[in-house]
Design a protein around this motif. Structure first.
Motif, PDB file in Angstrom:
ATOM      1  N   GLY A   1      21.998  39.287  17.019  1.00 34.16           N
ATOM      2  CA  GLY A   1      22.082  39.486  15.583  1.00 34.16           C
ATOM      3  C   GLY A   1      21.265  38.468  14.817  1.00 34.16           C
ATOM      4  N   GLN A   2      21.358  38.538  13.492  1.00 36.24           N
ATOM      5  CA  GLN A   2      20.586  37.646  12.624  1.00 36.24           C
ATOM      6  C   GLN A   2      21.272  36.307  12.400  1.00 36.24           C
ATOM      7  N   GLY A   3      22.538  36.227  12.695  1.00 33.65           N
ATOM      8  CA  GLY A   3      23.242  34.954  12.609  1.00 33.65           C
ATOM      9  C   GLY A   3      24.046  34.772  11.344  1.00 33.65           C
ATOM     10  N   THR A   4      25.002  33.862  11.418  1.00 37.86           N
ATOM     11  CA  THR A   4      25.795  33.461  10.264  1.00 37.86           C
ATOM     12  C   THR A   4      25.931  31.939  10.306  1.00 37.86           C
ATOM     13  N   GLN A   5      25.718  31.300   9.172  1.00 33.07           N
ATOM     14  CA  GLN A   5      25.667  29.836   9.119  1.00 33.07           C
ATOM     15  C   GLN A   5      27.066  29.246   9.037  1.00 33.07           C
ATOM     16  N   VAL A   6      27.299  28.238   9.861  1.00 31.20           N
ATOM     17  CA  VAL A   6      28.545  27.470   9.818  1.00 31.20           C
ATOM     18  C   VAL A   6      28.182  26.023   9.508  1.00 31.20           C
ATOM     19  N   THR A   7      28.800  25.480   8.473  1.00 29.76           N
ATOM     20  CA  THR A   7      28.541  24.102   8.082  1.00 29.76           C
ATOM     21  C   THR A   7      29.868  23.353   8.015  1.00 29.76           C
ATOM     22  N   VAL A   8      29.957  22.270   8.750  1.00 27.64           N
ATOM     23  CA  VAL A   8      31.184  21.465   8.790  1.00 27.64           C
ATOM     24  C   VAL A   8      30.858  20.068   8.262  1.00 27.64           C
ATOM     25  N   SER A   9      31.612  19.628   7.260  1.00 23.53           N
ATOM     26  CA  SER A   9      31.335  18.314   6.673  1.00 23.53           C
ATOM     27  C   SER A   9      32.606  17.512   6.466  1.00 23.53           C
TER      28      SER A   9
ATOM     29  N   SER B   1      31.181  27.157   4.711  1.00 27.49           N
ATOM     30  CA  SER B   1      31.333  25.705   4.723  1.00 27.49           C
ATOM     31  C   SER B   1      32.806  25.355   4.849  1.00 27.49           C
ATOM     32  N   VAL B   2      33.099  24.398   5.698  1.00 30.21           N
ATOM     33  CA  VAL B   2      34.488  24.003   5.951  1.00 30.21           C
ATOM     34  C   VAL B   2      34.532  22.508   6.215  1.00 30.21           C
ATOM     35  N   LYS B   3      35.664  21.909   5.919  1.00 28.85           N
ATOM     36  CA  LYS B   3      35.821  20.484   6.175  1.00 28.85           C
ATOM     37  C   LYS B   3      36.180  20.226   7.634  1.00 28.85           C
ATOM     38  N   THR B   4      35.881  19.034   8.075  1.00 25.71           N
ATOM     39  CA  THR B   4      36.227  18.626   9.435  1.00 25.71           C
ATOM     40  C   THR B   4      37.709  18.884   9.700  1.00 25.71           C
ATOM     41  N   GLY B   5      37.977  19.511  10.840  1.00 26.02           N
ATOM     42  CA  GLY B   5      39.343  19.862  11.199  1.00 26.02           C
ATOM     43  C   GLY B   5      39.753  21.253  10.772  1.00 26.02           C
ATOM     44  N   GLY B   6      38.929  21.903   9.989  1.00 23.64           N
ATOM     45  CA  GLY B   6      39.234  23.243   9.510  1.00 23.64           C
ATOM     46  C   GLY B   6      38.931  24.324  10.530  1.00 23.64           C
ATOM     47  N   SER B   7      39.119  25.561  10.102  1.00 23.21           N
ATOM     48  CA  SER B   7      38.938  26.708  10.988  1.00 23.21           C
ATOM     49  C   SER B   7      38.100  27.789  10.311  1.00 23.21           C
ATOM     50  N   LEU B   8      37.434  28.559  11.124  1.00 25.35           N
ATOM     51  CA  LEU B   8      36.699  29.738  10.678  1.00 25.35           C
ATOM     52  C   LEU B   8      36.823  30.811  11.740  1.00 25.35           C
ATOM     53  N   ARG B   9      36.735  32.055  11.311  1.00 23.97           N
ATOM     54  CA  ARG B   9      36.728  33.175  12.250  1.00 23.97           C
ATOM     55  C   ARG B   9      35.469  33.991  12.009  1.00 23.97           C
ATOM     56  N   LEU B  10      34.608  33.997  12.997  1.00 27.50           N
ATOM     57  CA  LEU B  10      33.387  34.778  12.920  1.00 27.50           C
ATOM     58  C   LEU B  10      33.620  36.173  13.478  1.00 27.50           C
ATOM     59  N   SER B  11      32.912  37.145  12.913  1.00 28.76           N
ATOM     60  CA  SER B  11      32.962  38.510  13.398  1.00 28.76           C
ATOM     61  C   SER B  11      31.555  39.003  13.666  1.00 28.76           C
TER      62      SER B  11
ATOM     63  N   GLY C   1      39.238  24.877  24.421  1.00 26.38           N
ATOM     64  CA  GLY C   1      40.482  24.468  23.804  1.00 26.38           C
ATOM     65  C   GLY C   1      40.468  24.551  22.289  1.00 26.38           C
ATOM     66  N   ARG C   2      39.302  24.757  21.694  1.00 26.71           N
ATOM     67  CA  ARG C   2      39.200  24.850  20.226  1.00 26.71           C
ATOM     68  C   ARG C   2      38.708  26.217  19.765  1.00 26.71           C
ATOM     69  N   PHE C   3      37.838  26.851  20.533  1.00 29.20           N
ATOM     70  CA  PHE C   3      37.266  28.139  20.167  1.00 29.20           C
ATOM     71  C   PHE C   3      37.854  29.228  21.065  1.00 29.20           C
ATOM     72  N   ILE C   4      38.004  30.417  20.499  1.00 30.81           N
ATOM     73  CA  ILE C   4      38.490  31.561  21.264  1.00 30.81           C
ATOM     74  C   ILE C   4      37.600  32.759  20.976  1.00 30.81           C
TER      75      ILE C   4
ATOM     76  N   MET D   1      37.329  29.717  15.552  1.00 31.76           N
ATOM     77  CA  MET D   1      36.895  28.320  15.701  1.00 31.76           C
ATOM     78  C   MET D   1      37.899  27.416  14.998  1.00 31.76           C
ATOM     79  N   ASN D   2      38.513  26.532  15.760  1.00 38.46           N
ATOM     80  CA  ASN D   2      39.515  25.619  15.228  1.00 38.46           C
ATOM     81  C   ASN D   2      39.092  24.169  15.432  1.00 38.46           C
ATOM     82  N   SER D   3      39.724  23.277  14.693  1.00 36.85           N
ATOM     83  CA  SER D   3      39.427  21.843  14.793  1.00 36.85           C
ATOM     84  C   SER D   3      37.921  21.593  14.735  1.00 36.85           C
ATOM     85  N   LEU D   4      37.298  22.171  13.754  1.00 38.47           N
ATOM     86  CA  LEU D   4      35.848  22.095  13.649  1.00 38.47           C
ATOM     87  C   LEU D   4      35.378  20.677  13.375  1.00 38.47           C
TER      88      LEU D   4
END
Length: 121
Positions: free
Chosen positions: A113-121, A11-21, A66-69, A83-86
């Motif tokens: 894969g089985q997936g990983t949940q991303v929640t942006v609020s 879980s991340v706030k709007t504008g935050g970043s996450l890196r999935l593997s 421009g936001r994800f790499i 993932m940036n500027s979520l």
């Protein structure tokens, strides 16, 4: 036996970043095209980004350009999605996928894969 295991969601706030593997467990990882997909509740699965085998050519959905790499480490058999500027609309289950022959953005990949949940609020 091909196995893909995603991690890094949360879980991340709007504008935050996450890196999935995505860790892959097979010998010829570098021979496979890889991609990230996502699916939000009530919506169809959509391609987010893809990357080719050796030279690492990439493609992105317009909504994330421009936001994800997307990147890959062929020595460690790992795929990444920075993932940036979520935004809240990025909330979804994110999946990695692999295929020996297909490198596009549609879900024609042989393995997922089985997936990983991303929640942006």
């Amino acid at each position: 036996h091909v196995q893909l295991v995603e991690s890094g969601g949360g879980s991340v706030k709007t504008g935050g970043s996450l890196r999935l593997s995505c860790d892959a467990s097979w010998f010829t990882y570098s021979s496979y095209c890889m991609a990230w997909f996502r699916q939000a509740p009530g919506k169809e699965r959509e391609g987010v980004a893809s990357i080719t085998r050796i030279h690492g050519g990439t493609a992105y959905a317009d909504s994330v350009k421009g936001r994800f790499i997307i990147s890959r480490d062929n020595d460690k058999n790992t795929l990444f999605l920075e993932m940036n500027s979520l935004k809240p609309e990025n909330t979804a289950m994110y999946y990695c996928a692999a295929d020996l022959g297909y490198c596009g953005m549609d879900m024609f990949y042989s393995y997922r894969g089985q997936g990983t949940q991303v929640t942006v609020s």
